[in-house]
Design a protein around this motif. Structure first.
Motif, short mmCIF file in Angstrom:
data_model
loop_
_atom_site.label_atom_id
_atom_site.label_comp_id
_atom_site.label_asym_id
_atom_site.label_seq_id
_atom_site.Cartn_x
_atom_site.Cartn_y
_atom_site.Cartn_z
N LEU A 820 0.87 -1.17 0.00
CA LEU A 820 0.00 0.00 0.00
C LEU A 820 0.90 1.22 0.00
CD1 LEU A 820 -3.08 0.30 0.28
CD2 LEU A 820 -2.69 0.81 2.67
N ILE A 844 -3.92 7.23 -2.41
CA ILE A 844 -3.65 5.90 -1.89
C ILE A 844 -3.64 4.94 -3.05
CG2 ILE A 844 -4.38 4.13 -0.26
CD1 ILE A 844 -6.05 6.41 1.06
N ASN A 846 -3.10 1.00 -4.20
CA ASN A 846 -3.02 -0.38 -3.71
C ASN A 846 -2.15 -1.17 -4.67
OD1 ASN A 846 -3.38 -2.93 -2.82
ND2 ASN A 846 -5.58 -3.02 -3.20
N VAL A 852 -7.86 -4.05 -0.70
CA VAL A 852 -7.66 -3.49 0.64
C VAL A 852 -8.98 -2.92 1.08
CG1 VAL A 852 -6.49 -1.73 1.97
CG2 VAL A 852 -5.26 -3.00 0.23
N LEU A 855 -10.32 1.35 4.46
CA LEU A 855 -9.19 2.25 4.73
C LEU A 855 -9.70 3.47 5.49
CD1 LEU A 855 -7.19 2.40 1.46
CD2 LEU A 855 -6.22 2.46 3.73
N GLU A 873 -14.23 6.93 5.18
CA GLU A 873 -13.62 5.61 5.04
C GLU A 873 -13.76 5.09 3.61
OE1 GLU A 873 -14.53 1.15 6.66
OE2 GLU A 873 -14.69 2.82 8.05
N THR A 904 -6.18 -0.40 7.66
CA THR A 904 -6.89 -1.20 6.67
C THR A 904 -7.59 -2.28 7.46
OG1 THR A 904 -5.15 -2.80 6.39
CG2 THR A 904 -4.99 -0.81 5.09
#
Lengths: 1031, 418
Positions: A820, A844, A846, A852, A855, A873, A904
């Motif tokens: 990540l 972000i 992945n 994932v 988060l 989130e 996560t």
């Protein structure tokens, strides 16, 4: 307390290891009884509720299994523990279960429900291990359950579980081959998987279940090529071997042109029928000739992507690549594998053995390849004999006119070796060199004749056999040698050698007319004591002499034939009868009699001494079948090249499927288009459909060196492509990154391009100079972020060059984040909802293979007064995806870092954001007068002045403004005076004014003044701006 | 792929068996024993044996035969390489790969084999992953285990298997962060009777011992990378950077591992650090011979040659040897006919010499060949090729590691023909 006696007992158990009779002898009742008893207490231990006892019992049981003893009577007691909480007990129970389930199928069914439960576990590793054990239990009744489990696991979101599913496929197939069709469906699905973890395993399953379904590979071919370098080593071997076969069916021979052009020497290899039937196929052939061979880009891709694997530490991988090159590469390129193969000769002797076998085969066809490494095949006296003989084989294959003298000198050393088998092989090798290289034939012959006086009989015998073969080539000149050999019959005992001598004398009896009858006389005397093979040759000799010199040998012949007539061996009796009829004229003898002489003394062709490795290359090199020179079970024939290339477009993948490889492939097609006349049509339209224009405009907006036209970017792409010959993981990572950046661009930016079209985006034209440091975690190129400021509505839009310098910071490195990666930058937009907060844009991505989930930010650790507005989130982030969110942080006008956790669904990462001072403010607009007024209020302690020198490149209005605005989020204030620049801003939290004045004096000198209530901020800002200007 | 594995000791006992598919009877090993008998010498057992229903692929390591049973076509090297990996893992876990070590740790061995192969296809062969799954035995742990009944199986799940860098385990922590590199070069040479070099080349390896916390990203550069002609890499190395910049850039595994092995380009002439004067002769028609060998140092860049050992496989006719050594000690094994002379350090002032009488079997013909001399030696603080590490940089972590590089030159397959 309970464990220590058990431990002692185990000691007792293992000490019995040394006594093989133990338990093997059921007759000795005592031992049998104690054995039985022992099992009894094992049962007791297994039934207890102490884990330590169970563990001890399981350990002892496993030790029994390891020794090959039967522990099946414990099955009911063991299987009860399948749901045990202790992980080691559980594992050992699995070991037991897998070993005995086949024998106790009914009881094994008791355990199934445990595994079925495990298949639903939220933890991927438990799911995987449940599937693994479930599929290893060879109980036909659970086939439907296994099938279901495999199907489900094949679409699991964890690549590890999918890998396990791939492993389970051959297990199920071997249990019930009727499931083939369903399994093929699963294989097809898993082949489409794009993770490296799965690739090797699924290809292994493919090879075991349906190697004939080569059509399943088409769509995945390019992906497999590209993933190859990142697959684990065992998977690499399987994939490379499979792709070799695939390439043989799909591409044209890269050597076909040479074979047509080259002189007749090569003709033999490439089928003379082709030449013969030319008339019939005249048109087609000439067409083929006219069209020059161009390698399919996919063929090239395979060769290029496998080449770096020659550097693998794993000998099997190196061998796999070597065979791929041998079978698929153009002649000129095969040479690269020699070095790697020679390197393997340093490895364990078993590896040497296999490699040398393959080198021996290769060296026949491509001698030139190994010639530079001739000396690496020199033999040491400490080599095992089997290695020596193989090296000898290679040396012989490599011998040619130029190096023969060195090789022969080497052979001379070998002949004196103590290892007699090796000496015999050396003599054979000398014989082969002599037949192949006419120049040295006489030298070799002389050398061999000298060996005839060797003390070792084996050596002499071998020499005789070889000399016989050599003499057949030019007998007339060598009657001396024949005479010499005739004398040897008195001493030499080895049957093969005696037989050879007799044959020679018989065959060339006219060269030795005096000696021949004498030899026959001696042999007649000892006839009854000879070996069969010698007897046959004596009869032959007699017959030949009878025909040429019947006066001297008639009686002898009769005698020999009479002896043979009553021999024990029917072959010899038979031969005697046959020969008598043939040579001794009687009234009954037929027409053949007249031709007897012709029959016996016909000119016989000289034997050709060939390597036993000749033509072994019709087996795929590196395979078991090649090594054994016989087709092994399950061997897949290596097909011949097709005459016409099958349609290459089958490998094209529809755009939406794999963003990554399609983009590669499109790119490739663009690059290769000039050669690629057939598929032009397909690649054409997709090109125009991509979002090139947008990115172009964005890119040209930024000052960095971007390609402004698509053609130039293509060129650069091509360059990159070529430079990156033999793609490697770093490169790919780099590409992935670029790809992701691209996606970010779309997602965050315009949000109008559908994700599918991402694949057809062209690559940014090798954008950053950092490319050379590939593989290092490198900062994103500024260009990647270029879109952001454009969205913010402020005066900055005018100052577009400045955005090249918008900095991104790393929040979580890919390595630390286990795939990540998180980066952030200050978007300089007002944070909606709270004007006292600084907006932080977070990216972000992945990079893991798994989704994932959930988060979010949690547990912020902040200094007093600081506040944080978490981003909503993120529920899930698919592998390879990137999400962009904004969070607000109130830093309280300080540069203290905001610490928080990024969570996560599985992990927590501690991260911190530390703002540069320039980001703690927002621009304000004011007139020149207002500015002066405010400045007047902020003097004394609030004013900080610093002198500086402007570097060369910063001596323009444009550059100065750019540097200042990039260092701090400030707005420019109009100013009457030349060479004076003013900027104003307010700190975000307290709204204190920050005023910046930069006076540019003559030359390079300048003076910077910052006025602000917040002295700390002022001081830091001065430092930052000076630093920015100095750059 | 790999059906079963049998471990067999030198006296022909099968002391461990493991099956990954259906059970294969031990009797399949009879074919192996047959081949072993035929081969006379353990080294000459063919690695691949074909039997009516199976194929046997075997390796010989540390006095143990690892015999694997194969049923269908598979690249033989695949199996051989894997079996060596198994032996390496045992070595790694138990400190030695011997029959006793395996028997003592039979449960761990079984667990390891279970994890390394799934249905005969390799699953986890990286030592970092395996150690996460199954902890290697230590004295302390075995004591604790026997008291508390706890286990060697790690209760953490093997997350390493899921990571992008499977060779490194997560969450490594050290109080002293250290990175050591041993550059070990071996000279392979064949020297002929007259002392001239028939063949010589330098093979090297860099063995590393990395104990660094976190996820360090290292790059190692050389002063003269061009020397390296042919290199093979640990999977952690980024090939691309090597290709473009000749820098080794990698995230290392934790612990000991072989970073690269290389060959020095053959154009460079190899400096042979020792010379050997020898006179070995057997008299015709008498049961004795002469033996006289002197070893001396040659150009060795001012470093001492040490650890010199000479081994000679004497002809079968030799009964005994009566020698005197001016330095070190010698042994002669009349059964295997191996003469070993442990010389030690060579000082140029006084050259070590070994001479005396060779007693031959009376009546036997004089041996035709003089035996070759196998020499071992060591030179500390020197890489004979001249290879030099330039610098080691670390990225990705903040602490300052302790770095060390050691050079050593050894004799590889160094043979003097006489």
């Amino acid at each position: 307390m309970a464990a220590s006696p058990a431990y002692g007992e185990e000691k007792g158990g293992s000490s019995s290891l040394g006594e093989p009779e133990y338990g093997h002898d059921p007759a000795s009742g005592g031992i049998f009884a104690s054995d039985y008893k022992r099992h009894d207490d094992l049962k007791e231990m297994l039934d207890s509720n102490k884990d330590s006892l169970k563990l001890e019992a399981m350990k002892r049981i496993v030790a029994m299994i390891a020794r090959g003893k039967n522990a099946s009577d414990l099955f009911p007691a063991v299987v009860k523990n399948v749901a045990c909480k202790n992980i080691e007990v559980k594992k050992l129970v699995y070991v037991y279960l897998v070993r005995y389930a086949e024998e106790q199928q009914d009881l094994a069914l008791l355990s199934i429900s445990t595994f079925q439960r495990g298949l639903k576990d939220p933890n991927q590793l438990i799911r995987a291990s449940a599937l693994r054990v479930l599929s290893s239990i060879r109980v036909p009744i659970i086939v439907p359950i296994m099938m279901l489990a495999i199907k489900e696991a094949a679409s699991d979101m964890s690549p590890y579980v999918r890998k396990t599913a791939a492993h389970a496929i051959p297990k199920l197939y071997s249990l019930d081959s009727d499931q083939k069709d369903q399994l093929i469906e699963v294989i097809e699905k898993l082949l489409a998987d794009k993770t490296t973890l799965v690739a090797g395993s699924v290809v292994m399953a493919f090879e075991e279940v349906c190697p004939e379904r080569i059509d399943l590979i088409h769509k995945n071919y390019r992906k497999l090529c590209n993933l190859l370098i990142d697959v684990e080593e065992w998977g690499q071997v399987v994939i490379i071997n499979m792709l070799t076969r695939y390439a043989r069916t799909q591409f044209l021979s890269p050597n076909q042109n040479e074979s047509l052009l080259e002189e007749s020497a090569e003709k033999a290899f490439y089928g003379s029928e082709e030449e013969d039937t030319k008339d019939a196929k005249a048109e087609a052939a000439s067409l083929a000739k006219r069209k020059p061979y161009v390698m399919d880009p996919d063929h090239r891709l395979l060769l290029r992507n496998t080449k770096p694997l020659l550097q693998s530490r794993n000998a099997a991988v190196v061998m796999a690549v070597a065979q791929l090159y041998f079978h698929l590469a153009p002649k000129a390129e095969v040479g690269v594998i020699a070095k790697a193969l020679v390197r393997l000769l340093r490895s364990h002797s078993e590896v040497q053995y296999v490699v040398l076998q393959n080198v021996a085969t290769m060296s026949i066809k491509r001698r030139g390849m190994f010639e530079p490494y001739l000396k690496s095949f020199y033999i040491r006296s400490t080599d095992p004999t089997q290695i020596k003989i193989l090296k000898l084989e290679v040396l012989t294959n490599l011998a040619n006119e130029t190096n023969i003298s060195t090789i022969l000198r080497e052979f001379q050393t070998y002949i004196r070796s103590m290892d007699k088998d090796f000496v015999a092989a050396t003599i054979q090798a000398i014989g082969r060199c002599a037949t192949n290289i006419g120049k040295v034939r006489d030298t070799c012959l002389n050398g061999l004749v000298q060996l005839l006086s060797n003390r070792d009989e084996l050596v002499v015998a071998e020499s005789v056999v070889v000399i016989k073969k050599l003499l057949q080539m030019q007998p007339a000149q060598h009657s001396e040698i024949i005479k010499h050999m005739a004398k040897l019959t008195d001493n030499i005992q080895v049957p093969m050698a005696r037989a050879s001598i007799l044959w020679l004398i018989g065959e060339y009896c006219e060269h030795v007319p005096k000696i021949a009858p004498d030899v026959l006389r001696k042999m007649a005397k000892s006839f009854t004591n000879e070996e069969d093979i010698v007897k046959l040759q004596v009869i032959n000799l007699a017959a030949k002499l009878y025909l040429t010199n019947s006066k001297q040998s008639k009686l002898l012949t009769q005698y020999v034939l009479n002896l043979a007539k009553y021999d024990q061996n029917y072959d010899i009796r038979d031969r005697a009868r046959f020969i008598r009829q043939l040579i001794v004229p009687t009234e009954k003898s037929g027409a053949l009699n007249k031709y007897a002489k012709k029959l016996f003394l016909a000119q016989k062709p000289a034997p050709i001494l060939e390597s036993s490795f000749k033509d072994r290359d019709h087996f795929q090199l590196g395979s078991l079948s090649h090594l054994l020179n016989a087709k092994a079970v399950g061997y897949q024939e290596l097909p011949d090249w097709p005459d016409e290339a099958p349609d290459p477009s089958v490998r094209n993948v529809e755009v939406p499927e794999w963003t990554k490889c399609t983009s590669r492939e499109k790119r490739k097609e663009k690059v290769e288009k000039p050669f690629y006349s057939d598929s032009e049509g397909e690649s054409g339209p997709t090109e125009s459909a991509d979002s090139e224009p947008e990115s172009d405009s964005e890119e040209s907006g930024s000052s960095s060196s971007s390609g402004t036209s698509s053609s130039s970017s293509e060129e650069e792409d091509e360059e990159e492509e070529e430079e990156g010959s033999g793609e490697q993981s770093e490169e790919k990572e780099g590409e992935e990154e670029e790809e992701k950046r691209k996606k970010r661009k779309e997602k965050g930016g315009l949000r109008k391009a559908s994700p599918g079209s991402a694949g057809s985006l062209p690559f940014p034209a090798a954008p950053c100079p950092l490319c050379s440091s590939r593989g290092l975690p490198r900062p994103l190129s500024p260009m990647g972020w270029a879109w952001w400021p454009m969205l913010s509505c402020g005066p900055w839009q005018l100052l577009s060059p400045a955005f090249g310098a918008v900095r991104t910071y790393e929040l979580l490195h890919r390595m630390a984040g286990e795939g990540l990666s998180v980066e952030y930058c200050f978007s300089r937009r007002p944070f909606p909802g709270d004007p006292h907060m600084v907006a932080v844009q977070i990216q972000i991505s992945n990079n893991t293979d798994a989704e994932v989930k959930s988060l979010r930010v949690s547990e912020p650790k902040l200094l007093a007064g600081m506040r944080i507005q978490e981003f909503p989130e993120i529920e899930s982030l698919a592998p390879g995806d990137t999400a962009s969110v904004v969070m607000g942080i109130d830093f309280c006008d300080s540069t203290q870092a905001a610490n928080f956790q990024l969570c996560t669904h599985t992990r927590h990462f501690y991260v911190s954001i530390q703002p540069p001072v320039g980001e703690l403010m927002a621009p304000v607009f004011m007139s020149e007068n207002e500015f002066r007024k405010e400045q007047g209020k902020l003097t004394g302690m609030s004013e900080i002045t610093e002198k500086l020198t402007l570097p060369e490149k910063c001596r323009s209005d444009h550059a100065i403004v750019q540097q200042v605005t990039s260092a701090a989020n400030v707005g420019r204030v109009p100013c009457g005076a030349d060479n004076e620049y003013r900027f104003a801003a307010k700190t975000v939290t307290s709204g204190s004014l920050v005023l910046i004045t930069l006076e540019w004096r003559e030359g390079a000198a300048a003076q910077l003044t910052v006025n602000s209530e917040k002295m700390v901020i002022g001081t830091m800002l001065v430092k930052d701006i000076i630093q920015a200007l100095a750059q | 792929m790999i059906h079963s594995l049998f471990l067999i000791n030198c006296s022909g006992d099968i002391f461990l068996e493991k099956h990954w598919k259906s059970v294969v009877s031990q009797s399949v090993c009879d074919y192996f024993f047959e081949a072993q008998e035929k081969a006379v010498d353990v080294e000459n057992v063919p690695p691949v044996i074909s039997t009516p229903h199976h194929y046997l692929i075997s390796i010989y390591r540390d006095k143990i035969f690892f015999v694997s049973v194969i049923q269908t076509e598979v690249p033989p090297l695949f199996v051989i390489e894997f079996l060596h990996r198994v032996a390496d893992t045992f070595q790694d876990y138990f400190g030695e790969c011997s029959e006793t070590a395996i028997k003592d740790n039979v449960v761990i061995v079984y667990e390891l084999l279970e994890e390394m192969l799934d249905n005969g296809f390799p699953l986890a062969t990286e030592s970092n992953i395996l150690k996460e799954l199954i902890k290697p035995p230590t004295i302390l742990r075995s004591v604790v285990n026997s008291i508390t009944g706890s286990s060697n199986v790690g209760d953490t799940l093997p997350t390493g298997q899921l990571s992008n860098i499977p060779w490194r385990r997560a969450g490594v922590k050290y109080t002293n962060n250290e990175a050591y590199f041993d550059v070990i070069e071996e000279i392979d040479a064949i020297i002929d009777k007259s002392g001239s070099t028939v063949f010589a080349e330098i093979q090297g390896v860099i063995d590393s011992c990395i104990k660094l916390s976190g996820m360090p990203d290292l790059s190692l550069s050389f002063m003269n990378p061009r020397l390296l002609d042919d290199v093979s890499f640990h999977p952690c190395i980024r090939f691309k950077r090597w290709e473009s910049e000749r820098v080794l850039s990698f995230i290392p595994p934790d612990g000991n591992f072989r970073l690269i092995s290389y060959r020095v380009s053959s154009q460079n002439l190899v400096a042979i650090p020792v010379y050997v004067k020898h006179l070995i002769s057997f008299k015709e028609n008498s049961s004795s011979g002469r033996f006289d060998v002197t070893i001396g140092p040659k150009q060795n860049m001012g470093k001492t040659v040490e650890g010199v050992v000479m081994t000679v496989h004497m002809p079968k006719a030799v009964l005994n040897m009566n020698l005197t050594a001016t330095q070190g000690s010698y042994t002669f094994d009349p059964v295997t006919k191996v003469l070993t002379w442990d010389v030690g350090k060579i000082t140029p002032q006084k050259l070590p010499n070994l001479k005396g009488i060779v007693n031959l079997q009376s009546g036997a013909p004089k041996p035709e060949e003089n035996p070759s001399l196998n020499i071992q030696f060591k030179i500390q603080q020197l890489a004979i090729s001249g290879l030099k590490v330039n610098r080691l940089d670390m990225y990705g972590e903040k602490y300052k590691p302790f770095k060390g590089v050691k050079y050593i030159t050894k004799a590889g397959k160094f043979q003097v023909r006489t």
